[in-house]
Design a protein around this motif. Structure first.
Motif, PDB file in Angstrom:
ATOM      1  N   HIS A  44       0.846  -1.055  -0.029  1.00 25.42           N
ATOM      2  CA  HIS A  44      -0.075  -0.099   0.013  1.00 25.42           C
ATOM      3  C   HIS A  44       0.896   1.391  -0.121  1.00 25.42           C
ATOM      4  CE1 HIS A  44      -3.569  -2.174   0.213  1.00 25.42           C
ATOM      5  NE2 HIS A  44      -4.169  -1.714   1.247  1.00 25.42           N
ATOM      6  N   ARG A  45       2.111   1.337   0.857  1.00 27.92           N
ATOM      7  CA  ARG A  45       2.888   2.245   0.912  1.00 27.92           C
ATOM      8  C   ARG A  45       3.390   2.782  -0.646  1.00 27.92           C
ATOM      9  NH1 ARG A  45       6.224   0.958   6.354  1.00 27.92           N
ATOM     10  NH2 ARG A  45       4.475   2.008   7.918  1.00 27.92           N
ATOM     11  N   GLN A  46       3.737   1.693  -1.340  1.00 26.07           N
ATOM     12  CA  GLN A  46       4.361   1.954  -2.789  1.00 26.07           C
ATOM     13  C   GLN A  46       3.354   2.542  -3.566  1.00 26.07           C
ATOM     14  OE1 GLN A  46       5.917  -0.945  -5.756  1.00 26.07           O
ATOM     15  NE2 GLN A  46       7.764  -0.017  -5.194  1.00 26.07           N
ATOM     16  N   ALA A  47       2.032   1.957  -3.523  1.00 24.16           N
ATOM     17  CA  ALA A  47       0.860   2.398  -4.226  1.00 24.16           C
ATOM     18  C   ALA A  47       0.481   3.797  -4.104  1.00 24.16           C
ATOM     19  CB  ALA A  47      -0.546   1.593  -3.953  1.00 24.16           C
ATOM     20  N   ILE A  48       0.894   4.326  -2.729  1.00 24.85           N
ATOM     21  CA  ILE A  48       0.293   5.754  -2.269  1.00 24.85           C
ATOM     22  C   ILE A  48       1.542   6.474  -2.884  1.00 24.85           C
ATOM     23  CG2 ILE A  48       0.304   7.215  -0.375  1.00 24.85           C
ATOM     24  CD1 ILE A  48      -1.187   4.922   1.062  1.00 24.85           C
ATOM     25  N   GLU A  49       2.705   6.176  -2.922  1.00 25.33           N
ATOM     26  CA  GLU A  49       3.643   6.812  -3.449  1.00 25.33           C
ATOM     27  C   GLU A  49       3.653   7.049  -4.924  1.00 25.33           C
ATOM     28  OE1 GLU A  49       8.758   6.435  -3.966  1.00 25.33           O
ATOM     29  OE2 GLU A  49       7.380   5.071  -2.809  1.00 25.33           O
ATOM     30  N   MET A  50       3.153   6.202  -5.537  1.00 24.32           N
ATOM     31  CA  MET A  50       2.780   6.133  -7.141  1.00 24.32           C
ATOM     32  C   MET A  50       1.860   6.899  -7.239  1.00 24.32           C
ATOM     33  SD  MET A  50       3.182   1.769  -8.172  1.00 24.32           S
ATOM     34  CE  MET A  50       2.548   2.195  -9.653  1.00 24.32           C
ATOM     35  N   ALA A  51       0.668   7.152  -6.447  1.00 22.72           N
ATOM     36  CA  ALA A  51      -0.611   7.921  -6.812  1.00 22.72           C
ATOM     37  C   ALA A  51      -0.122   9.258  -6.195  1.00 22.72           C
ATOM     38  CB  ALA A  51      -1.513   7.225  -5.741  1.00 22.72           C
ATOM     39  N   ALA A  52       0.823   9.459  -5.434  1.00 21.55           N
ATOM     40  CA  ALA A  52       1.004  10.739  -5.063  1.00 21.55           C
ATOM     41  C   ALA A  52       1.873  11.461  -6.396  1.00 21.55           C
ATOM     42  CB  ALA A  52       2.171  10.983  -3.827  1.00 21.55           C
ATOM     43  N   MET A  53       2.594  10.618  -7.190  1.00 17.03           N
ATOM     44  CA  MET A  53       3.373  11.240  -8.302  1.00 17.03           C
ATOM     45  C   MET A  53       2.130  11.680  -9.332  1.00 17.03           C
ATOM     46  SD  MET A  53       6.128   8.254  -9.184  1.00 17.03           S
ATOM     47  CE  MET A  53       7.400   7.707  -7.944  1.00 17.03           C
ATOM     48  N   ALA A  54       1.027  11.483  -9.320  1.00 12.88           N
ATOM     49  CA  ALA A  54      -0.099  11.995 -10.351  1.00 12.88           C
ATOM     50  C   ALA A  54      -0.147  13.491 -10.220  1.00 12.88           C
ATOM     51  CB  ALA A  54      -1.289  11.410  -9.898  1.00 12.88           C
ATOM     52  N   ASP A  55       0.089  13.915  -8.971  1.00 15.79           N
ATOM     53  CA  ASP A  55      -0.056  15.386  -8.796  1.00 15.79           C
ATOM     54  C   ASP A  55       1.185  16.125  -9.678  1.00 15.79           C
ATOM     55  OD1 ASP A  55      -1.849  14.986  -7.008  1.00 15.79           O
ATOM     56  OD2 ASP A  55      -0.688  15.257  -5.049  1.00 15.79           O
ATOM     57  N   GLY A  56       0.610  16.922 -10.435  1.00 13.45           N
ATOM     58  CA  GLY A  56       1.571  17.657 -11.307  1.00 13.45           C
ATOM     59  C   GLY A  56       2.067  16.882 -12.573  1.00 13.45           C
ATOM     60  N   ARG A  57       1.567  15.569 -12.727  1.00 10.66           N
ATOM     61  CA  ARG A  57       2.426  14.906 -13.759  1.00 10.66           C
ATOM     62  C   ARG A  57       1.192  14.358 -14.623  1.00 10.66           C
ATOM     63  NH1 ARG A  57       5.496  13.651  -9.400  1.00 10.66           N
ATOM     64  NH2 ARG A  57       7.700  13.834  -9.695  1.00 10.66           N
TER      65      ARG A  57
END
Length: 217
Positions: A78-91
């Motif tokens: 889950h932590r990695q999925a959240i990290e991936m999802a956070a990358m969507a901001d601005g990208r």
């Protein structure tokens, strides 16, 4: 008359003596019951003691090794999925991708918190044991991205990010479903198995959604 009065006094004394004897016998009987009751209380104490482990077991979350592995693995997942999802901001450029990323973050952080609480109750660490002295071995968990995958996603922008994000998150979700399936088959904690089933249902639905978005590109 004196003889009659004397007889009356003797009679009263006899009645009083009889009453005293009766009282003594009653008290003695009560004392016997007290002893018997005391023995009964000892048995009751034994019964209460035997009930104590059951009560303690009910208060502690039941778990086995599969439950612990599931919680530790899924927290990392889950932590990695959240990290991936956070990358969507601005990208990310696609509104559906942005919405999906927001949902992933909103759904998975509370599940991390829940599983962390379970591990604390079970007396287990939230982090998985390090593998070979090099930290958590992501490659040993289904669906986990490598550092190279994460770096590539972080460098992407716009439509290129959307496409990579969807492809990687589909694989990531499929890995989470696999981990959850193992828990439902091997776990013993009702709560953990319920969460595993929820993860399977939620992420399979998101996989279907992501595949449709990806096919439309």
């Amino acid at each position: 008359m004196r003889s009659s009065a004397l007889s009356s006094v003797v009679l009263r004394r006899g009645l009083l003596a009889g009453a005293a004897v009766t009282a003594t016998l009653v008290l003695s009987a009560c004392g016997g019951d007290g002893t018997s009751s005391g023995t009964g209380m000892n048995h009751g104490g034994t019964s209460s003691t035997s009930d104590a482990p059951a009560s303690a077991a009910a208060g502690a979350a039941p778990s086995n090794d599969a439950d612990v592995t599931f919680a530790q693995s899924m927290i990392e997942h889950h932590r990695q999925a959240i990290e991936m999802a956070a990358m969507a901001d601005g990208r990310a450029s696609d509104a559906e991708v942005k919405d999906l990323a927001t949902k992933v973050r909103a759904a998975q952080q509370p599940e991390i918190d829940t599983m962390t609480q379970w591990l604390t109750a079970w007396g287990k660490p939230a982090a998985m044991p390090s593998m070979g002295g090099h930290g958590t071995d992501h490659g040993s968990m289904p669906g986990m991205m490598s550092e190279k995958d994460m770096a590539k996603l972080e460098d992407a922008q716009g439509a290129a990010f959307d496409k990579q994000f969807l492809a990687l998150m589909i694989a990531h979700h499929e890995g989470a479903v696999e981990v959850a399936q193992e828990e439902t088959a091997q776990g013993s904690s009702p709560d953990a198995k319920t969460l595993a089933q929820k993860i399977m249902t939620d992420q399979q639905a998101e996989i279907a959604t992501m595949k449709k978005i990806l096919e439309g590109r």
